[in-house]
Design a protein around this motif. Structure first.
Motif, PDB file in Angstrom:
ATOM      1  N   MET A 175      -5.771   0.689   4.312  1.00  0.00           N
ATOM      2  CA  MET A 175      -6.221   2.082   4.296  1.00  0.00           C
ATOM      3  C   MET A 175      -5.057   2.958   4.734  1.00  0.00           C
ATOM      4  O   MET A 175      -4.018   2.436   5.127  1.00  0.00           O
ATOM      5  N   ARG A 234     -11.377  11.437   9.583  1.00  0.00           N
ATOM      6  CA  ARG A 234     -10.793  10.816  10.774  1.00  0.00           C
ATOM      7  C   ARG A 234      -9.652  11.714  11.257  1.00  0.00           C
ATOM      8  O   ARG A 234      -8.792  12.101  10.469  1.00  0.00           O
ATOM      9  N   LEU A 252     -15.372   3.780   4.908  1.00  0.00           N
ATOM     10  CA  LEU A 252     -16.558   3.624   4.068  1.00  0.00           C
ATOM     11  C   LEU A 252     -17.184   4.963   3.724  1.00  0.00           C
ATOM     12  O   LEU A 252     -17.182   5.894   4.534  1.00  0.00           O
ATOM     13  N   ARG A 280     -17.085  13.007  12.649  1.00  0.00           N
ATOM     14  CA  ARG A 280     -17.109  11.554  12.634  1.00  0.00           C
ATOM     15  C   ARG A 280     -17.774  11.018  11.360  1.00  0.00           C
ATOM     16  O   ARG A 280     -18.841  11.468  10.968  1.00  0.00           O
ATOM     17  N   ARG A 314      -9.709  10.291  -7.528  1.00  0.00           N
ATOM     18  CA  ARG A 314     -10.061   9.306  -6.504  1.00  0.00           C
ATOM     19  C   ARG A 314      -8.804   8.765  -5.837  1.00  0.00           C
ATOM     20  O   ARG A 314      -8.141   7.859  -6.339  1.00  0.00           O
ATOM     21  N   CYS A 321      -9.038   2.997   0.168  1.00  0.00           N
ATOM     22  CA  CYS A 321      -9.252   1.806   0.981  1.00  0.00           C
ATOM     23  C   CYS A 321      -9.483   0.630   0.035  1.00  0.00           C
ATOM     24  O   CYS A 321     -10.297   0.730  -0.884  1.00  0.00           O
ATOM     25  N   LEU A 373     -16.339   1.167  -0.211  1.00  0.00           N
ATOM     26  CA  LEU A 373     -15.022   1.514   0.331  1.00  0.00           C
ATOM     27  C   LEU A 373     -14.661   2.943  -0.062  1.00  0.00           C
ATOM     28  O   LEU A 373     -14.859   3.357  -1.207  1.00  0.00           O
ATOM     29  N   ALA A 374     -14.144   3.707   0.896  1.00  0.00           N
ATOM     30  CA  ALA A 374     -13.740   5.093   0.654  1.00  0.00           C
ATOM     31  C   ALA A 374     -12.481   5.120  -0.216  1.00  0.00           C
ATOM     32  O   ALA A 374     -11.772   4.104  -0.313  1.00  0.00           O
ATOM     33  N   TYR A 423       0.883  -1.168   0.000  1.00  0.00           N
ATOM     34  CA  TYR A 423       0.000   0.000   0.000  1.00  0.00           C
ATOM     35  C   TYR A 423       0.920   1.216   0.000  1.00  0.00           C
ATOM     36  O   TYR A 423       1.818   1.325   0.845  1.00  0.00           O
ATOM     37  N   GLN A 470     -16.932   2.966   9.681  1.00  0.00           N
ATOM     38  CA  GLN A 470     -17.290   4.369   9.465  1.00  0.00           C
ATOM     39  C   GLN A 470     -16.383   5.267  10.294  1.00  0.00           C
ATOM     40  O   GLN A 470     -15.885   6.285   9.828  1.00  0.00           O
ATOM     41  N   LYS A 471     -16.142   4.869  11.536  1.00  0.00           N
ATOM     42  CA  LYS A 471     -15.280   5.642  12.426  1.00  0.00           C
ATOM     43  C   LYS A 471     -13.848   5.679  11.885  1.00  0.00           C
ATOM     44  O   LYS A 471     -13.162   6.689  11.972  1.00  0.00           O
ATOM     45  N   GLU A 472     -13.415   4.568  11.301  1.00  0.00           N
ATOM     46  CA  GLU A 472     -12.076   4.512  10.688  1.00  0.00           C
ATOM     47  C   GLU A 472     -12.020   5.314   9.395  1.00  0.00           C
ATOM     48  O   GLU A 472     -10.963   5.469   8.795  1.00  0.00           O
ATOM     49  N   ARG A 473     -13.159   5.746   8.930  1.00  0.00           N
ATOM     50  CA  ARG A 473     -13.318   6.473   7.667  1.00  0.00           C
ATOM     51  C   ARG A 473     -12.955   5.582   6.476  1.00  0.00           C
ATOM     52  O   ARG A 473     -12.375   6.038   5.474  1.00  0.00           O
TER      53      ARG A 473
END
Lengths: 362, 106
Positions: free
Chosen positions: B42, A222, B102, A218, A146, B29, B25-26, A85, B97-100
């Motif tokens: 991510m 993040r 999605l 939230r 993106r 990610c 997936l955002a 990654y 969601q909290k991990e961002r």
């Protein structure tokens, strides 16, 4: 290798020490590597493959300024092809839209852009260069592409009051992540510490703001933050523990357990030009030195937190206590904590000192 | 006190998942693999995916709604209590969601 020892999760690749910025808190060592000593494209490509074989998931391409490498697109492609990654940690200079598209199509996963301030004036004072407008341009380019975007705001006494403006920049961008990284005091930041250390009041205001922003954003952005550990009760688990999660490759190919490890006299670093990454990770003396617990002194040795913070930071122990195996002096349990409190008590708003800027190596 | 605080925070997050939204997936990610272990990669981190978590993440394609994913997995795990399957999925989506990790499309 101890039984609990596993593979590293990330390899931090300092592709070069060259950089158009001269930030007063740069994490590079004070002795910067010249261009002539930098690893070749082929060696880096081999390092990426060896890292993936070793189980590494993430490559952090950083510097200096990684975009100063003319082969950066090729390196991104090679790291991604190897199965990693790919994070690019950059000041955004030199970059244009065409190059950005090349990086993305080569497989760049994550663009991490550093900010010195929320405005040009302080950014120029801190980095010795005019770069702020370029960073805002890049955020515009990124909106239509993106890719994951992180804004990394490096915080200290001269810009902690700009939290609201920094958040506004992030919220009007496509960033999904913000790092509020308070300066840690090594290398150039150690030399400029008196001018950079925030006051307790500033820090309390920062914490209140960051917590309310976390709640408000939230699911959208993040937020990760690091406090200046001189103010902490317990030390940070530096690098997630020495030789536990991260391997850093310096521009010359030396493999280090952390950014600052070269300040610790007596550590012998192996070089990726001579040894395989796996061999270095598993048996290099520098990686073994502070692995596990056998090196620890009291109060760490019998402390219930030793598996949480691993005794804190070895480089900080050396810088503040003169002994790399000592308990990190920022720890409230350290017999040397008073020396840190003494440093904090001398903070004033006086600006009579001059910045020591990081030069650009030849 | 601390435990009670955690529960109420978790409930607040769970409330925030709209079962008619379509998670995907955002940016930045993606699924990866290492040593035969599937992972969600991510920025600056990775999550191990095993069994149910992999089933959930691989259905976050921006086409299925949360409700459809729940129905799907209730079929797949037909021996489990359906309500438990649903709350586990919502809880896991809330974590992502909290991990961002999605985006939730309307």
């Amino acid at each position: 290798m101890t039984p609990s020892q596993t593979n590293p999760l990330a390899v931090v690749c300092e592709l070069t020490h060259r950089c158009p910025l001269h930030c007063v808190y740069c994490s590079n060592p004070q002795e910067l590597a010249a261009r002539a000593t930098e690893l070749s494209t082929e060696t880096w490509i081999s390092v990426f493959r060896q890292a993936a074989d070793l189980g590494v998931l993430q490559a952090d391409l950083t510097g200096g300024e990684p975009l100063a490498r003319t082969d950066i697109v090729e390196l991104v492609r090679a790291a991604r092809t190897a199965g990693l990654y790919v994070n690019l940690i950059t000041s955004g200079l030199p970059l244009d839209e065409a190059k950005l598209d090349l990086l993305i199509s080569a497989g760049l996963d994550h663009f991490q852009l550093s900010f010195q301030s929320s405005n040009e004036q302080i950014a120029e004072e801190i980095s010795g260069t005019k770069t702020h407008a370029q960073k805002l341009r890049i955020l515009d380019w990124l909106k239509s592409r993106r890719i994951a975007v992180t804004l990394n705001f490096v915080l200290h006494r001269r810009n902690l009051h700009q939290m609201d403006e920094m958040l506004a920049i992030a919220e009007s961008s496509s960033a999904t992540r913000i790092e509020f990284a308070n300066v840690q005091y090594y290398g150039w930041a150690f030399a400029n510490r008196e001018l950079l250390l925030p006051t307790r009041t500033q820090l309390d205001e920062f914490l209140a703001k960051v917590k309310s922003a976390e709640e408000r954003l939230r699911g959208e952005i993040r937020i990760e933050y690091v406090v200046p550990d001189y103010y902490a009760k317990y030390p940070k688990p530096c690098m997630g523990g020495w030789g536990r999660k991260v391997m850093l490759i310096a521009p010359s190919g030396d493999a280090l357990p952390c950014h600052a490890a070269s300040v610790i006299a007596g550590l012998q670093f192996e070089n990726v030009k001579e040894k395989h990454l796996r061999e270095i990770w598993e048996s290099s003396g520098a990686f073994q030195k502070f692995r596990g617990e056998s090196w620890m002194q009291e109060p760490c040795k019998s402390c219930g937190r030793r598996e949480q913070d691993f005794g804190g930071c070895r480089c900080q122990a050396l810088l503040l206590a003169g002994d790399a195996a000592a308990t990190d002096p920022v720890c409230s349990l350290s017999p040397r904590r008073h020396s840190v409190d003494a440093i904090l008590s001398t903070i004033s708003s006086s600006r009579s000192l001059a910045w020591q800027y990081r030069p650009n190596p030849s | 006190m601390a435990a009670a605080g955690r529960v109420s925070a978790a409930e607040r997050i769970v409330m925030a998942i709209d079962t008619n939204s379509k998670p995907q997936l955002a940016p930045g990610c993606r699924l990866g693999e290492n040593n035969n272990q599937r992972v969600l990669l991510m920025p600056e981190r990775a999550l191990r995916l095993n069994g149910p978590s992999l089933e959930i993440v691989s259905r976050c394609d921006g086409k299925r709604t949360v409700a459809q994913i729940v129905a799907d997995l209730q079929k797949l795990y037909s021996k489990a209590e359906p309500h438990k399957v649903e709350s586990d999925i919502i809880g896991y989506l809330a974590l992502l969601q909290k991990e961002r990790a999605l985006d939730f499309k309307a």
